[in-house]
Motif scaffolding. Structure first.
Motif, PDB file in Angstrom:
ATOM      1  N   LYS A 138       6.967  -0.361   4.288  1.00 50.70           N
ATOM      2  CA  LYS A 138       8.026   0.442   3.687  1.00 50.70           C
ATOM      3  C   LYS A 138       8.121   0.165   2.188  1.00 50.70           C
ATOM      4  O   LYS A 138       7.733  -0.930   1.731  1.00 50.70           O
ATOM      5  CB  LYS A 138       9.386   0.200   4.359  1.00 50.70           C
ATOM      6  N   THR A 139       8.628   1.147   1.442  1.00 46.73           N
ATOM      7  CA  THR A 139       8.767   0.951  -0.005  1.00 46.73           C
ATOM      8  C   THR A 139      10.200   0.690  -0.464  1.00 46.73           C
ATOM      9  O   THR A 139      10.375  -0.016  -1.466  1.00 46.73           O
ATOM     10  CB  THR A 139       8.186   2.147  -0.789  1.00 46.73           C
ATOM     11  N   PRO A 140      11.251   1.216   0.185  1.00 44.67           N
ATOM     12  CA  PRO A 140      12.602   0.880  -0.274  1.00 44.67           C
ATOM     13  C   PRO A 140      12.935  -0.593  -0.024  1.00 44.67           C
ATOM     14  O   PRO A 140      12.376  -1.232   0.880  1.00 44.67           O
ATOM     15  CB  PRO A 140      13.510   1.790   0.563  1.00 44.67           C
ATOM     16  N   ASN A 305      15.050  11.850  -9.635  1.00 45.82           N
ATOM     17  CA  ASN A 305      15.876  11.337  -8.553  1.00 45.82           C
ATOM     18  C   ASN A 305      15.170  10.093  -8.041  1.00 45.82           C
ATOM     19  O   ASN A 305      13.975  10.148  -7.722  1.00 45.82           O
ATOM     20  CB  ASN A 305      16.005  12.394  -7.451  1.00 45.82           C
ATOM     21  N   THR A 306      15.866   8.978  -7.966  1.00 47.86           N
ATOM     22  CA  THR A 306      15.186   7.716  -7.667  1.00 47.86           C
ATOM     23  C   THR A 306      14.522   7.684  -6.297  1.00 47.86           C
ATOM     24  O   THR A 306      13.620   6.884  -6.076  1.00 47.86           O
ATOM     25  CB  THR A 306      16.155   6.525  -7.768  1.00 47.86           C
ATOM     26  N   PHE A 307      14.941   8.544  -5.380  1.00 44.78           N
ATOM     27  CA  PHE A 307      14.301   8.518  -4.060  1.00 44.78           C
ATOM     28  C   PHE A 307      12.858   8.985  -4.139  1.00 44.78           C
ATOM     29  O   PHE A 307      12.026   8.591  -3.322  1.00 44.78           O
ATOM     30  CB  PHE A 307      15.115   9.341  -3.060  1.00 44.78           C
ATOM     31  N   GLY A 308      12.553   9.807  -5.141  1.00 44.60           N
ATOM     32  CA  GLY A 308      11.159  10.151  -5.361  1.00 44.60           C
ATOM     33  C   GLY A 308      10.327   8.932  -5.697  1.00 44.60           C
ATOM     34  O   GLY A 308       9.119   8.880  -5.426  1.00 44.60           O
ATOM     35  N   GLY A 309      10.984   7.918  -6.271  1.00 47.60           N
ATOM     36  CA  GLY A 309      10.278   6.686  -6.602  1.00 47.60           C
ATOM     37  C   GLY A 309       9.714   5.984  -5.381  1.00 47.60           C
ATOM     38  O   GLY A 309       8.681   5.302  -5.471  1.00 47.60           O
ATOM     39  N   HIS A 310      10.369   6.135  -4.240  1.00 52.15           N
ATOM     40  CA  HIS A 310       9.841   5.509  -3.029  1.00 52.15           C
ATOM     41  C   HIS A 310       8.525   6.157  -2.613  1.00 52.15           C
ATOM     42  O   HIS A 310       7.617   5.479  -2.119  1.00 52.15           O
ATOM     43  CB  HIS A 310      10.863   5.590  -1.902  1.00 52.15           C
ATOM     44  N   THR A 363       3.531 -11.404   7.386  1.00 55.16           N
ATOM     45  CA  THR A 363       4.900 -11.558   7.883  1.00 55.16           C
ATOM     46  C   THR A 363       5.917 -10.755   7.076  1.00 55.16           C
ATOM     47  O   THR A 363       7.112 -10.790   7.368  1.00 55.16           O
ATOM     48  CB  THR A 363       5.323 -13.046   7.864  1.00 55.16           C
ATOM     49  N   ASP A 364       5.458 -10.037   6.051  1.00 65.06           N
ATOM     50  CA  ASP A 364       6.369  -9.266   5.198  1.00 65.06           C
ATOM     51  C   ASP A 364       5.718  -7.925   4.839  1.00 65.06           C
ATOM     52  O   ASP A 364       4.805  -7.870   4.023  1.00 65.06           O
ATOM     53  CB  ASP A 364       6.696 -10.049   3.928  1.00 65.06           C
ATOM     54  N   HIS A 365       6.195  -6.858   5.465  1.00 66.41           N
ATOM     55  CA  HIS A 365       5.653  -5.523   5.205  1.00 66.41           C
ATOM     56  C   HIS A 365       6.589  -4.686   4.338  1.00 66.41           C
ATOM     57  O   HIS A 365       6.451  -3.463   4.273  1.00 66.41           O
ATOM     58  CB  HIS A 365       5.364  -4.801   6.523  1.00 66.41           C
ATOM     59  N   ALA A 366       7.548  -5.353   3.682  1.00 63.72           N
ATOM     60  CA  ALA A 366       8.381  -4.688   2.673  1.00 63.72           C
ATOM     61  C   ALA A 366       7.952  -5.151   1.287  1.00 63.72           C
ATOM     62  O   ALA A 366       7.792  -4.355   0.373  1.00 63.72           O
ATOM     63  CB  ALA A 366       9.859  -4.965   2.908  1.00 63.72           C
ATOM     64  N   GLY A 367       7.800  -6.455   1.142  1.00 60.78           N
ATOM     65  CA  GLY A 367       7.111  -6.992  -0.022  1.00 60.78           C
ATOM     66  C   GLY A 367       7.870  -7.082  -1.326  1.00 60.78           C
ATOM     67  O   GLY A 367       7.298  -7.439  -2.348  1.00 60.78           O
ATOM     68  N   LEU A 368       9.170  -6.735  -1.329  1.00 57.25           N
ATOM     69  CA  LEU A 368       9.933  -6.777  -2.574  1.00 57.25           C
ATOM     70  C   LEU A 368      10.817  -8.013  -2.651  1.00 57.25           C
ATOM     71  O   LEU A 368      11.298  -8.503  -1.624  1.00 57.25           O
ATOM     72  CB  LEU A 368      10.799  -5.518  -2.712  1.00 57.25           C
TER      73      LEU A 368
END
Length: 389
Positions: A138-140, A305-310, A363-368
């Protein structure tokens, strides 16, 4: 007879020659399901718009993007990913825009062995990284990352009691759980919790209950334009405490729908929302502004729109991972390539994108990390960076 044999050999040779360009023109297929209509359209439309900005060639291979609308409907999202995997034979799926649809898509991604990058926020999409979630990324920012940023800000504002109103689905469930934990670490207690559905047009009953509890602050856990509904009702009913929102409300359409009622609200957001206000030392500023300039060059000044950033960040992830997968010798369109792409995504390191710096792992598929969040406040209808909160 001799002429027939020559003719047959000529046909075979022609067929072999015709096959060469087909093999050379193999392309990577990217399937996309976003909520371009329905309650989450204010998320899905900029995500869909951003697809036009994604790279058309990666690692020497052309990239085809196949975009479908799931209308903010979980059933349709599942139909979309089944079509993309079974009929279009995509190598990776990006989407959906919302948590319930993304959660439903994960099982299909795993079943078909297709890596999936969600554009929705809930940590439940990727945690724990086991079973079907081995195929999900996921990116968010995770809810937990943002909840702790909010708890820090609340503590600085001397909030001790908190009211909660959130979506009556997985997004609201996740935020209630994460905010309880983050708040408890700062001595903040949730004294009342109310829920509402994404399509609801009134939350008067829920707001009256919130007001009766007299909390120091109230958190609205919603995404897209529906987040404006409780905000407006609370202001109209005269609530004087601090109103907080989640990063799901970091949306220009929310400000448009909410109007003056949004002034003063505080929320955590990705750096993209206030990229131009960040100090030059911020590690995300340069990459975030790259997306801002690309989007506004195509769609007009102030259109971001910041959601495009995802979606942009999902594009950056596959841009980093596809060349690595190709080096294994696996060919696009095969199970081997999809598996190699999943492994490559899992090993992306220090990738600066529009919303943070990605470091994936088994173990981390978000990464942020904390570089992927800032606190902002709405002042006179504008997002304003709050470095002191």
């Amino acid at each position: 007879m001799q002429l027939n044999r020559v003719f047959r050999r000529t046909l075979v040779a022609a067929a072999l020659l015709a096959a060469v360009p087909l093999a050379a023109s193999a392309q990577v297929k990217v399937g996309i399901s976003v909520s371009a209509t329905g309650p989450a359209a204010s998320l899905g439309i900029p995500e869909q718009n951003t697809v036009a900005l994604l790279p058309k060639k990666i690692g020497g291979e052309t990239v085809q993007y196949i975009v479908l609308d799931d209308a903010t409907d979980t059933t349709q999202a599942v139909k979309n990913i089944r079509k993309l995997t079974a009929d279009d034979h995509v190598d990776v799926v990006l989407g959906s825009s919302v948590t319930p649809a993304s959660l439903a898509m994960v099982d299909v991604a795993a079943e078909t062995g297709t890596p999936m990058i969600s554009l929705a926020a809930s940590a439940k999409i990727v945690e724990p990284v086991d079973g079907p979630r081995k195929w999900a990324f996921k990116t968010p920012q995770n809810d937990a990352l943002m909840a702790h940023a909010l708890a820090d800000a609340m503590a600085k504002q001397h909030i001790k009691t908190l009211g909660f109103i959130g979506f009556s689905d997985a997004y609201g469930d996740s935020w209630l759980q994460e905010m309880k934990a983050a708040g408890a670490s700062k001595g903040i207690k949730i004294v009342t919790a109310e829920r509402f559905a994404r399509p609801d047009t009134s939350v008067t009953g829920q707001v009256l209950k919130l007001l009766a509890a007299h909390p120091d602050g109230i958190l609205i856990a919603a995404s897209g334009t529906p987040a404006a509904l409780p905000q407006r009702e609370l202001v109209q009913r005269g609530y004087k405490g601090q109103i907080y929102q989640t990063h799901g409300a970091a949306n220009e359409d929310v400000l448009r729908v909410c109007g003056k009622a949004c002034n003063g609200m505080i929320l955590p957001a990705g750096p993209l929302l206030v990229a131009s206000q960040l100090p030059d030392s911020n590690p995300v500023k340069k990459t975030a502004l790259t997306y801002v300039h690309a989007y506004e060059a195509k769609y007009g000044a102030g259109s971001l729109n910041t959601f495009g950033g995802h979606m942009w960040d999902a594009g950056q992830l596959i841009n980093a991972a596809i060349p690595v997968a190709l080096k294994t010798g696996a060919k696009p369109g095969t199970p081997e390539f999809r598996s190699a792409l999943r492994t490559a995504l899992e090993n992306v390191k220090e990738l600066s994108a529009s919303q943070g710096v990605f470091n994936m792992s088994p173990t981390d598929h978000a990464g942020l990390d904390k570089r992927g969040r800032v606190i902002v406040k709405v002042v006179n209808g504008k997002w304003v960076y709050q470095p002191d909160l």
